[in-house]
Write a protein that holds these residues in place. Structure first.
Motif, PDB file in Angstrom:
ATOM      1  N   LEU A 137      82.887  82.184  33.090  1.00  0.00           N
ATOM      2  CA  LEU A 137      83.417  83.169  31.463  1.00  0.00           C
ATOM      3  C   LEU A 137      82.405  82.842  30.547  1.00  0.00           C
ATOM      4  O   LEU A 137      82.964  81.733  29.986  1.00  0.00           O
ATOM      5  CB  LEU A 137      85.187  83.370  31.824  1.00  0.00           C
ATOM      6  CG  LEU A 137      85.050  84.826  30.244  1.00  0.00           C
ATOM      7  CD1 LEU A 137      84.537  86.018  31.000  1.00  0.00           C
ATOM      8  CD2 LEU A 137      86.282  84.423  30.239  1.00  0.00           C
ATOM      9  N   VAL A 138      81.850  83.695  29.971  1.00  0.00           N
ATOM     10  CA  VAL A 138      80.891  83.541  29.079  1.00  0.00           C
ATOM     11  C   VAL A 138      81.138  84.439  27.484  1.00  0.00           C
ATOM     12  O   VAL A 138      80.758  85.370  27.510  1.00  0.00           O
ATOM     13  CB  VAL A 138      79.783  82.971  29.467  1.00  0.00           C
ATOM     14  CG1 VAL A 138      78.582  82.100  28.004  1.00  0.00           C
ATOM     15  CG2 VAL A 138      79.365  81.594  30.581  1.00  0.00           C
ATOM     16  N   GLY A 139      81.035  83.848  26.535  1.00  0.00           N
ATOM     17  CA  GLY A 139      80.697  84.636  25.456  1.00  0.00           C
ATOM     18  C   GLY A 139      79.264  84.765  24.204  1.00  0.00           C
ATOM     19  O   GLY A 139      78.736  84.950  25.432  1.00  0.00           O
ATOM     20  N   GLY A 140      79.807  83.299  23.785  1.00  0.00           N
ATOM     21  CA  GLY A 140      78.458  83.361  22.870  1.00  0.00           C
ATOM     22  C   GLY A 140      76.627  83.296  23.566  1.00  0.00           C
ATOM     23  O   GLY A 140      76.176  84.393  23.035  1.00  0.00           O
ATOM     24  N   ALA A 141      77.247  82.875  24.454  1.00  0.00           N
ATOM     25  CA  ALA A 141      75.892  83.074  25.626  1.00  0.00           C
ATOM     26  C   ALA A 141      75.628  83.681  26.426  1.00  0.00           C
ATOM     27  O   ALA A 141      74.184  83.549  26.757  1.00  0.00           O
ATOM     28  CB  ALA A 141      75.574  81.412  26.243  1.00  0.00           C
ATOM     29  N   SER A 142      76.541  84.783  25.939  1.00  0.00           N
ATOM     30  CA  SER A 142      75.911  86.209  26.866  1.00  0.00           C
ATOM     31  C   SER A 142      75.625  87.180  26.423  1.00  0.00           C
ATOM     32  O   SER A 142      75.292  88.541  26.932  1.00  0.00           O
ATOM     33  CB  SER A 142      77.370  86.522  28.479  1.00  0.00           C
ATOM     34  OG  SER A 142      78.063  87.314  26.718  1.00  0.00           O
ATOM     35  N   LEU A 143      75.511  87.198  24.912  1.00  0.00           N
ATOM     36  CA  LEU A 143      74.850  87.697  23.863  1.00  0.00           C
ATOM     37  C   LEU A 143      73.697  88.147  23.975  1.00  0.00           C
ATOM     38  O   LEU A 143      72.779  89.740  23.421  1.00  0.00           O
ATOM     39  CB  LEU A 143      75.597  86.987  22.968  1.00  0.00           C
ATOM     40  CG  LEU A 143      77.089  87.739  22.857  1.00  0.00           C
ATOM     41  CD1 LEU A 143      77.697  87.476  20.935  1.00  0.00           C
ATOM     42  CD2 LEU A 143      77.506  89.535  22.775  1.00  0.00           C
ATOM     43  N   ASP A 144      72.799  87.288  24.757  1.00  0.00           N
ATOM     44  CA  ASP A 144      71.398  87.175  24.274  1.00  0.00           C
ATOM     45  C   ASP A 144      70.625  87.542  26.048  1.00  0.00           C
ATOM     46  O   ASP A 144      70.946  86.990  27.109  1.00  0.00           O
ATOM     47  CB  ASP A 144      70.737  85.811  23.755  1.00  0.00           C
ATOM     48  CG  ASP A 144      69.221  85.878  24.035  1.00  0.00           C
ATOM     49  OD1 ASP A 144      68.656  86.915  23.376  1.00  0.00           O
ATOM     50  OD2 ASP A 144      68.716  84.954  25.426  1.00  0.00           O
ATOM     51  N   ALA A 145      69.912  88.879  25.930  1.00  0.00           N
ATOM     52  CA  ALA A 145      69.686  88.884  27.006  1.00  0.00           C
ATOM     53  C   ALA A 145      68.918  87.928  28.370  1.00  0.00           C
ATOM     54  O   ALA A 145      69.296  87.773  29.188  1.00  0.00           O
ATOM     55  CB  ALA A 145      68.802  90.832  27.290  1.00  0.00           C
ATOM     56  N   GLU A 146      67.658  87.608  27.582  1.00  0.00           N
ATOM     57  CA  GLU A 146      67.270  86.758  28.775  1.00  0.00           C
ATOM     58  C   GLU A 146      68.087  84.948  27.776  1.00  0.00           C
ATOM     59  O   GLU A 146      67.789  84.530  29.526  1.00  0.00           O
ATOM     60  CB  GLU A 146      66.064  85.812  27.289  1.00  0.00           C
ATOM     61  CG  GLU A 146      65.243  87.110  26.280  1.00  0.00           C
ATOM     62  CD  GLU A 146      64.164  87.454  27.275  1.00  0.00           C
ATOM     63  OE1 GLU A 146      64.074  87.161  28.511  1.00  0.00           O
ATOM     64  OE2 GLU A 146      62.994  88.199  27.316  1.00  0.00           O
ATOM     65  N   GLY A 147      69.107  84.822  27.354  1.00  0.00           N
ATOM     66  CA  GLY A 147      69.707  83.218  27.733  1.00  0.00           C
ATOM     67  C   GLY A 147      70.902  83.773  29.041  1.00  0.00           C
ATOM     68  O   GLY A 147      70.723  82.887  29.935  1.00  0.00           O
ATOM     69  N   TRP A 148      71.342  84.859  29.094  1.00  0.00           N
ATOM     70  CA  TRP A 148      72.620  85.119  30.266  1.00  0.00           C
ATOM     71  C   TRP A 148      71.358  84.947  31.543  1.00  0.00           C
ATOM     72  O   TRP A 148      71.963  84.914  32.739  1.00  0.00           O
ATOM     73  CB  TRP A 148      72.647  86.321  29.554  1.00  0.00           C
ATOM     74  CG  TRP A 148      73.995  87.121  30.883  1.00  0.00           C
ATOM     75  CD1 TRP A 148      73.817  88.028  31.417  1.00  0.00           C
ATOM     76  CD2 TRP A 148      75.055  86.190  31.080  1.00  0.00           C
ATOM     77  NE1 TRP A 148      75.139  88.287  31.315  1.00  0.00           N
ATOM     78  CE2 TRP A 148      75.970  86.910  31.935  1.00  0.00           C
ATOM     79  CE3 TRP A 148      75.605  85.078  30.746  1.00  0.00           C
ATOM     80  CZ2 TRP A 148      76.655  86.383  32.592  1.00  0.00           C
ATOM     81  CZ3 TRP A 148      77.058  84.346  31.493  1.00  0.00           C
ATOM     82  CH2 TRP A 148      76.977  85.563  32.594  1.00  0.00           C
ATOM     83  N   ALA A 149      70.457  85.753  31.676  1.00  0.00           N
ATOM     84  CA  ALA A 149      70.068  85.645  32.194  1.00  0.00           C
ATOM     85  C   ALA A 149      69.014  84.306  32.820  1.00  0.00           C
ATOM     86  O   ALA A 149      69.525  84.039  34.329  1.00  0.00           O
ATOM     87  CB  ALA A 149      68.267  86.553  32.375  1.00  0.00           C
ATOM     88  N   THR A 150      69.148  83.748  32.611  1.00  0.00           N
ATOM     89  CA  THR A 150      68.576  82.040  32.312  1.00  0.00           C
ATOM     90  C   THR A 150      70.590  81.573  33.196  1.00  0.00           C
ATOM     91  O   THR A 150      70.145  80.795  34.482  1.00  0.00           O
ATOM     92  CB  THR A 150      68.553  81.409  31.571  1.00  0.00           C
ATOM     93  OG1 THR A 150      67.222  82.724  31.274  1.00  0.00           O
ATOM     94  CG2 THR A 150      67.843  79.528  31.775  1.00  0.00           C
ATOM     95  N   ILE A 151      71.173  81.483  32.228  1.00  0.00           N
ATOM     96  CA  ILE A 151      72.810  81.245  33.207  1.00  0.00           C
ATOM     97  C   ILE A 151      72.563  81.382  34.306  1.00  0.00           C
ATOM     98  O   ILE A 151      73.507  80.764  35.334  1.00  0.00           O
ATOM     99  CB  ILE A 151      73.621  81.305  32.081  1.00  0.00           C
ATOM    100  CG1 ILE A 151      73.472  81.058  30.533  1.00  0.00           C
ATOM    101  CG2 ILE A 151      75.182  81.503  32.768  1.00  0.00           C
ATOM    102  CD1 ILE A 151      74.484  81.287  29.464  1.00  0.00           C
ATOM    103  N   VAL A 152      72.993  83.570  34.724  1.00  0.00           N
ATOM    104  CA  VAL A 152      73.005  83.784  36.198  1.00  0.00           C
ATOM    105  C   VAL A 152      72.297  83.762  36.955  1.00  0.00           C
ATOM    106  O   VAL A 152      73.059  83.455  37.910  1.00  0.00           O
ATOM    107  CB  VAL A 152      73.272  85.608  35.768  1.00  0.00           C
ATOM    108  CG1 VAL A 152      73.464  86.065  37.209  1.00  0.00           C
ATOM    109  CG2 VAL A 152      74.268  85.625  35.062  1.00  0.00           C
ATOM    110  N   ARG A 153      71.133  82.875  36.509  1.00  0.00           N
ATOM    111  CA  ARG A 153      70.262  82.375  37.380  1.00  0.00           C
ATOM    112  C   ARG A 153      70.144  80.749  38.142  1.00  0.00           C
ATOM    113  O   ARG A 153      69.810  80.006  39.042  1.00  0.00           O
ATOM    114  CB  ARG A 153      68.423  81.902  36.943  1.00  0.00           C
ATOM    115  CG  ARG A 153      68.309  83.225  37.504  1.00  0.00           C
ATOM    116  CD  ARG A 153      66.602  83.806  36.997  1.00  0.00           C
ATOM    117  NE  ARG A 153      66.391  82.932  36.204  1.00  0.00           N
ATOM    118  CZ  ARG A 153      65.299  83.482  34.885  1.00  0.00           C
ATOM    119  NH1 ARG A 153      65.445  84.853  35.162  1.00  0.00           N
ATOM    120  NH2 ARG A 153      65.172  82.413  34.067  1.00  0.00           N
ATOM    121  N   SER A 154      71.438  80.359  37.154  1.00  0.00           N
ATOM    122  CA  SER A 154      71.310  78.831  37.372  1.00  0.00           C
ATOM    123  C   SER A 154      72.024  78.447  38.638  1.00  0.00           C
ATOM    124  O   SER A 154      72.645  79.766  39.517  1.00  0.00           O
ATOM    125  CB  SER A 154      72.410  77.953  36.491  1.00  0.00           C
ATOM    126  OG  SER A 154      73.803  78.864  36.642  1.00  0.00           O
TER     127      SER A 154
END
Ligand code: PEP
Length: 256
Positions: free
Chosen positions: A239-256
């Motif tokens: 469950l991610v707060g701050g790092a889910s606010l940037d679309a590119e960054g969140w896309a990277t997290i979800v691909r991990s």
């Protein structure tokens, strides 16, 4: 009371936008995010936008029913004179399938009690929403060696009104308060200890039903630490707060 039916694939990547991103920003975010994240059958992605952005998020995701959308809070009553609040049936009617309950900011900024989280979890399940019950200790509680006792107390209170079968349909997020929004993350080993204790307690409360409940970790998760946290024994998602606010960054997290 009905059970909220859901089938989620783990790992779960849940974005808590807190009080960020109105409808316009939400649409722009999802245009970028969807361009970078094709549907993956081996994971679940979920967004918790502000309630006023729910319709925009749902609309942006109309071609992606695999991505789930929830609200960040509900009142325990279904309707009535509670100005400013949203109920579980209203959230469901607006298209939410999930709801965060007992997030640390609700508990520690808004003074939400264990008893109230129990009522909210029950209201969510009664309305057919899946609650994600958030639990976690404050720094001073960790330092006093009370982490497990706090988590067990919050779990018992949060799930008190549910049958064992209904418990099988909830999600739990372990979020140590000292790690939320602070840049300080629990080590995978620290997280694992609490996840294992949480599983033990869920199984002791609800037997085999408790064994099915996904347990997410939250607290300063980012693209650098997400893999190690997901690899930790007992961690079924983040469950991610701050790092889910940037679309590119969140896309990277979800691909991990
Ligand atoms: C949260 O809001 O649930 C959270 C974990 O926030 P952050 O990732 O910013 O610590």
């Amino acid at each position: 009371m009905t059970g909220a039916a859901h089938e989620v694939k783990t790992p779960i990547f849940a974005a808590n936008w807190k009080m960020n991103s109105g409808p316009t920003e939400s649409r722009a975010f999802l245009r970028t995010f969807l361009a970078r994240n094709a549907r993956r059958p081996d994971r679940t992605v979920m967004f918790f936008p502000p309630a006023l952005s729910l319709a925009a998020v749902r609309d942006s995701l109309r071609e992606r029913p695999d991505i789930l959308v929830g609200v960040q809070n509900i009142h325990w009553e279904a309707k009535g004179a509670f100005t400013g609040e949203n109920s579980a049936p209203i959230a469901k009617d607006a298209g939410a399938t999930h709801v965060l309950v007992g997030h640390s900011e609700r508990r520690h900024v808004f003074g939400e009690t264990d008893e109230q989280t129990g009522k909210k979890v029950a209201a969510a399940v009664a309305a057919g929403l899946t609650p994600m019950l958030c639990v976690g200790e404050k720094l001073e509680e960790r330092e006093r060696g009370e982490t497990e006792a706090v988590v067990v107390r919050q779990l018992r209170a949060g799930l008190a009104a549910l049958s064992n079968a209904q418990i099988a349909s909830v999600l739990i997020a372990y979020e140590p308060v000292w790690a939320i929004g602070t840049g300080r993350t629990a080590t995978p080993a620290d997280a694992s200890v609490v996840h294992v204790a949480t599983r033990r307690e869920l199984t002791s409360i609800a037997g085999e039903h408790g064994a099915k409940v996904p347990i997410l970790y939250g607290g300063s998760v980012n693209a650098q630490n997400v893999r190690a946290l997901l690899d930790a024994p007992g961690v079924d998602g983040v469950l991610v707060g701050g790092a889910s606010l940037d679309a590119e960054g969140w896309a990277t997290i979800v691909r991990s």
